[in-house]
Design an enzyme around this catalytic site. Structure first.
Site, PDB file in Angstrom:
ATOM      1  N   ASN A   7       0.875  -1.177   0.000  1.00 50.89           N
ATOM      2  CA  ASN A   7       0.000   0.000   0.000  1.00 50.89           C
ATOM      3  C   ASN A   7       0.910   1.224   0.000  1.00 50.89           C
ATOM      4  O   ASN A   7       1.475   1.588   1.034  1.00 50.89           O
ATOM      5  CB  ASN A   7      -0.916  -0.014   1.229  1.00 50.89           C
ATOM      6  CG  ASN A   7      -1.856   1.177   1.269  1.00 50.89           C
ATOM      7  OD1 ASN A   7      -1.806   2.061   0.414  1.00 50.89           O
ATOM      8  ND2 ASN A   7      -2.713   1.223   2.273  1.00 50.89           N
ATOM      9  N   LYS A  14       3.468   0.786   3.040  1.00 47.77           N
ATOM     10  CA  LYS A  14       3.097  -0.243   4.009  1.00 47.77           C
ATOM     11  C   LYS A  14       3.162  -1.603   3.312  1.00 47.77           C
ATOM     12  O   LYS A  14       2.810  -1.706   2.138  1.00 47.77           O
ATOM     13  CB  LYS A  14       1.688   0.004   4.544  1.00 47.77           C
ATOM     14  CG  LYS A  14       1.531   1.289   5.328  1.00 47.77           C
ATOM     15  CD  LYS A  14       0.097   1.464   5.803  1.00 47.77           C
ATOM     16  CE  LYS A  14      -0.079   2.780   6.539  1.00 47.77           C
ATOM     17  NZ  LYS A  14      -1.487   2.992   6.964  1.00 47.77           N
ATOM     18  N   ARG A  89      -2.799  -2.059  -3.378  1.00 48.80           N
ATOM     19  CA  ARG A  89      -3.992  -1.231  -3.204  1.00 48.80           C
ATOM     20  C   ARG A  89      -3.866  -0.025  -4.124  1.00 48.80           C
ATOM     21  O   ARG A  89      -2.867   0.689  -4.090  1.00 48.80           O
ATOM     22  CB  ARG A  89      -4.096  -0.759  -1.746  1.00 48.80           C
ATOM     23  CG  ARG A  89      -5.239   0.240  -1.536  1.00 48.80           C
ATOM     24  CD  ARG A  89      -5.231   0.759  -0.108  1.00 48.80           C
ATOM     25  NE  ARG A  89      -6.307   1.722   0.118  1.00 48.80           N
ATOM     26  CZ  ARG A  89      -6.124   3.000   0.484  1.00 48.80           C
ATOM     27  NH1 ARG A  89      -4.903   3.460   0.652  1.00 48.80           N
ATOM     28  NH2 ARG A  89      -7.146   3.799   0.671  1.00 48.80           N
ATOM     29  N   HIS A 178     -12.629   3.006   0.505  1.00 48.16           N
ATOM     30  CA  HIS A 178     -12.625   1.961   1.545  1.00 48.16           C
ATOM     31  C   HIS A 178     -13.362   0.708   1.070  1.00 48.16           C
ATOM     32  O   HIS A 178     -13.802  -0.113   1.870  1.00 48.16           O
ATOM     33  CB  HIS A 178     -13.287   2.448   2.851  1.00 48.16           C
ATOM     34  CG  HIS A 178     -12.561   3.540   3.545  1.00 48.16           C
ATOM     35  ND1 HIS A 178     -13.201   4.560   4.196  1.00 48.16           N
ATOM     36  CD2 HIS A 178     -11.234   3.786   3.683  1.00 48.16           C
ATOM     37  CE1 HIS A 178     -12.325   5.386   4.721  1.00 48.16           C
ATOM     38  NE2 HIS A 178     -11.117   4.935   4.417  1.00 48.16           N
ATOM     39  N   HIS A 203     -17.181   2.119   8.705  1.00 48.78           N
ATOM     40  CA  HIS A 203     -15.723   2.090   8.735  1.00 48.78           C
ATOM     41  C   HIS A 203     -15.287   3.442   9.291  1.00 48.78           C
ATOM     42  O   HIS A 203     -15.280   4.448   8.579  1.00 48.78           O
ATOM     43  CB  HIS A 203     -15.177   1.872   7.318  1.00 48.78           C
ATOM     44  CG  HIS A 203     -13.683   1.912   7.212  1.00 48.78           C
ATOM     45  ND1 HIS A 203     -12.933   0.806   6.871  1.00 48.78           N
ATOM     46  CD2 HIS A 203     -12.790   2.923   7.397  1.00 48.78           C
ATOM     47  CE1 HIS A 203     -11.648   1.140   6.849  1.00 48.78           C
ATOM     48  NE2 HIS A 203     -11.544   2.426   7.168  1.00 48.78           N
ATOM     49  N   GLY A 205     -12.406   5.541  11.132  1.00 48.19           N
ATOM     50  CA  GLY A 205     -10.997   5.653  11.513  1.00 48.19           C
ATOM     51  C   GLY A 205     -10.560   7.087  11.305  1.00 48.19           C
ATOM     52  O   GLY A 205     -11.341   8.017  11.451  1.00 48.19           O
ATOM     53  N   ASN A 206      -9.297   7.296  10.960  1.00 54.05           N
ATOM     54  CA  ASN A 206      -8.868   8.648  10.620  1.00 54.05           C
ATOM     55  C   ASN A 206      -9.565   9.113   9.354  1.00 54.05           C
ATOM     56  O   ASN A 206      -9.958  10.257   9.212  1.00 54.05           O
ATOM     57  CB  ASN A 206      -7.354   8.694  10.445  1.00 54.05           C
ATOM     58  CG  ASN A 206      -6.845  10.122  10.351  1.00 54.05           C
ATOM     59  OD1 ASN A 206      -7.152  10.959  11.186  1.00 54.05           O
ATOM     60  ND2 ASN A 206      -6.081  10.413   9.308  1.00 54.05           N
ATOM     61  N   GLY A 207      -9.738   8.178   8.407  1.00 57.82           N
ATOM     62  CA  GLY A 207     -10.636   8.356   7.270  1.00 57.82           C
ATOM     63  C   GLY A 207     -11.831   7.463   7.514  1.00 57.82           C
ATOM     64  O   GLY A 207     -11.670   6.339   7.986  1.00 57.82           O
ATOM     65  N   ARG A 236     -10.289  15.612   7.865  1.00 54.98           N
ATOM     66  CA  ARG A 236     -11.101  15.985   6.698  1.00 54.98           C
ATOM     67  C   ARG A 236     -12.461  16.484   7.164  1.00 54.98           C
ATOM     68  O   ARG A 236     -13.054  15.941   8.093  1.00 54.98           O
ATOM     69  CB  ARG A 236     -11.284  14.802   5.758  1.00 54.98           C
ATOM     70  CG  ARG A 236      -9.999  14.231   5.222  1.00 54.98           C
ATOM     71  CD  ARG A 236     -10.272  12.990   4.380  1.00 54.98           C
ATOM     72  NE  ARG A 236      -9.085  12.138   4.298  1.00 54.98           N
ATOM     73  CZ  ARG A 236      -9.102  10.867   3.957  1.00 54.98           C
ATOM     74  NH1 ARG A 236     -10.243  10.276   3.666  1.00 54.98           N
ATOM     75  NH2 ARG A 236      -7.981  10.166   3.914  1.00 54.98           N
ATOM     76  N   ASP A 278      -6.812  12.463  16.990  1.00 57.59           N
ATOM     77  CA  ASP A 278      -6.816  11.152  17.642  1.00 57.59           C
ATOM     78  C   ASP A 278      -7.906  11.093  18.703  1.00 57.59           C
ATOM     79  O   ASP A 278      -7.987  11.956  19.582  1.00 57.59           O
ATOM     80  CB  ASP A 278      -5.449  10.889  18.285  1.00 57.59           C
ATOM     81  CG  ASP A 278      -5.292   9.455  18.761  1.00 57.59           C
ATOM     82  OD1 ASP A 278      -6.010   9.057  19.700  1.00 57.59           O
ATOM     83  OD2 ASP A 278      -4.450   8.743  18.192  1.00 57.59           O
ATOM     84  N   ARG A 280      -8.285   9.231  21.256  1.00 53.92           N
ATOM     85  CA  ARG A 280      -7.796   9.116  22.637  1.00 53.92           C
ATOM     86  C   ARG A 280      -7.476  10.481  23.221  1.00 53.92           C
ATOM     87  O   ARG A 280      -7.829  10.779  24.375  1.00 53.92           O
ATOM     88  CB  ARG A 280      -6.563   8.204  22.671  1.00 53.92           C
ATOM     89  CG  ARG A 280      -6.877   6.745  22.352  1.00 53.92           C
ATOM     90  CD  ARG A 280      -5.635   5.953  22.021  1.00 53.92           C
ATOM     91  NE  ARG A 280      -5.021   6.429  20.782  1.00 53.92           N
ATOM     92  CZ  ARG A 280      -4.018   5.815  20.158  1.00 53.92           C
ATOM     93  NH1 ARG A 280      -3.507   4.707  20.680  1.00 53.92           N
ATOM     94  NH2 ARG A 280      -3.510   6.304  19.036  1.00 53.92           N
ATOM     95  N   GLU A 380      -8.022  -5.399   5.129  1.00 51.97           N
ATOM     96  CA  GLU A 380      -7.928  -5.064   3.712  1.00 51.97           C
ATOM     97  C   GLU A 380      -6.780  -5.822   3.039  1.00 51.97           C
ATOM     98  O   GLU A 380      -6.914  -6.249   1.888  1.00 51.97           O
ATOM     99  CB  GLU A 380      -7.720  -3.560   3.562  1.00 51.97           C
ATOM    100  CG  GLU A 380      -8.908  -2.736   4.017  1.00 51.97           C
ATOM    101  CD  GLU A 380      -8.581  -1.266   4.199  1.00 51.97           C
ATOM    102  OE1 GLU A 380      -8.960  -0.479   3.312  1.00 51.97           O
ATOM    103  OE2 GLU A 380      -7.958  -0.920   5.219  1.00 51.97           O
TER     104      GLU A 380
END
Length: 394
Positions: A7, A14, A89, A178, A203, A205-207, A236, A278, A280, A380
């Protein structure tokens, strides 16, 4: 059969090496800050190595990946010949690619022609493919497109109410993203409960994106022509009044490029809270009395619930709701507050199961809930590896 999944981002790579006989992960890691220093991390054989190094470009990152897989404490293969294929990807397949494909020159030309629709992503994805061809000569490469799963959307879901010529001339329409994650969750849930015909997948997450799926086909999804569309994300903004864009540009003399950067990298949870993207950090700040952090969280919960409500209409009701990705899998509070919006509908969570389901596959709704609610960790990379295996065998 060992398959390497790649990716590539604009400054990152990654990777994950998967033994397909039993679908175990042999090694995984990432190369970051490519072109601006460089950092490498790899986990294999129960060992994690992490260090800074010079990574001038993606070709250098691929060399480092090969080195990590074949040497030292992270050695899992003897030579590149041990890798059967490489799966990639690719973010934007436009209306050219509706399924995963083996790479050839025509496929690369197609990806190249779509760079305008995803300039940061597709150019990096294409660079990753070409670097993989150089690093592992003779090995088949497979592209798995992020929007392909969403190609079943009907025109009423993917068309924008703009002059039709923009669709004809520039392919301006909703594509969704996604898709590999949403497909994995859809397949996984169907394997457990084939009786669930209508499902909504969150889904988060950060995106983030939500999709409405009926009988394994996407009816609608929240991301649009680009991954900027939808609801609030880490950095975003998601959907906003389009006139805001020109209004801010005129007020502050902002260029289109700068405005795009603001909406993609300085907005969302980070922009509203002024604290972090984030969850957290936001929860900690909100608990300490930071009102803007709490506001950012409240907007997230509300907009996710709104999206679910909209897709109840798209599907004509639904049988199951699934939470996945970083926030969806790991924050019980998010799941609780989102599901609380649907108490009127008879949706009920089991508090103990919800708290226990952190990164675990689990049903978290009560037996008498009107809708089954699940946490299912996404994978994924495994879906990409499965597609790669199927194509090279075919």
């Amino acid at each position: 059969m060992k398959i390497l999944v790649i990716n590539c981002g604009s400054s990152s790579l990654k990777f994950k090496l998967i033994e397909m006989q039993d679908e175990t992960v042999l090694a995984k890691g990432n190369c970051e800050r490519i072109g601006a220093g460089g950092h490498v991390k790899c986990k294999a054989n129960g060992t994690t190595v992490s260090y800074d190094c010079e990574l001038q470009n993606h070709a250098a990152a691929f060399e480092k990946v090969s080195e990590l897989l074949m040497n030292g404490d992270t050695k899992v293969i003897d030579s590149p010949d041990d890798i059967a294929a490489i799966g990639h990807r690719v973010v934007q397949g436009g209306d050219i690619f509706h399924k995963s494909v083996l790479v050839d020159e025509k496929v690369k030309d197609g990806i190249r022609s779509l760079i305008d629709l995803a300039p940061l992503h597709n150019s990096a994805n294409l660079q990753g493919i070409e670097c993989a061809e150089a690093a592992f000569p003779g090995k088949p490469n497979v592209c798995v497109f992020d929007n392909a799963f969403h190609s079943t959307m009907p025109p009423r879901a993917y068309m924008y109410p703009l002059p039709y010529r923009y669709y004809q001339d520039y392919k301006v329409r909703k594509y969704g993203f996604h898709g590999t994650s949403h497909r994995y969750i859809s397949v996984r849930l169907h394997g457990m409960h084939p009786e669930y015909r209508k499902i909504i997948i969150c889904h988060i997450g950060n995106g983030s994106s939500v999709s409405a799926i009926k009988d394994g086909e996407v009816m609608d999804t929240s991301m649009g022509m680009t991954p900027l569309d939808g609801f609030i994300m880490g950095t975003r903004c998601g959907s906003i009044d389009p006139a805001i864009v020109t209004y801010i540009q005129e007020k502050e003399g902002v260029s289109p490029e700068r405005m795009n950067e603001i909406m993609n990298k300085e907005s969302g949870l980070l922009g509203l809270s002024g604290v972090s993207s984030d969850m957290r950090d936001l929860r900690k700040a909100a608990n300490a009395g930071n009102e803007r952090a709490q506001l950012a969280l409240d907007v997230l919960y509300y907009q996710v619930a709104q999206q679910i409500g909209a897709y109840m209409v798209s599907l004509g009701g639904f049988d199951a709701l699934v939470f996945t990705a970083g926030i969806g899998e790991n924050t019980p509070m998010t799941r609780k507050i989102v599901c609380d919006f649907f108490k009127f509908f008879g949706m009920k969570l089991d508090p103990k199961k919800n708290e226990a389901a952190i990164g675990k596959e689990m049903r978290i709704s009560t037996d008498d809930s009107s809708v089954a609610v699940y946490v299912i960790p996404t994978d994924e990379e495994l879906m990409i590896a499965r597609d790669t295996k199927a194509l090279i065998r075919r």
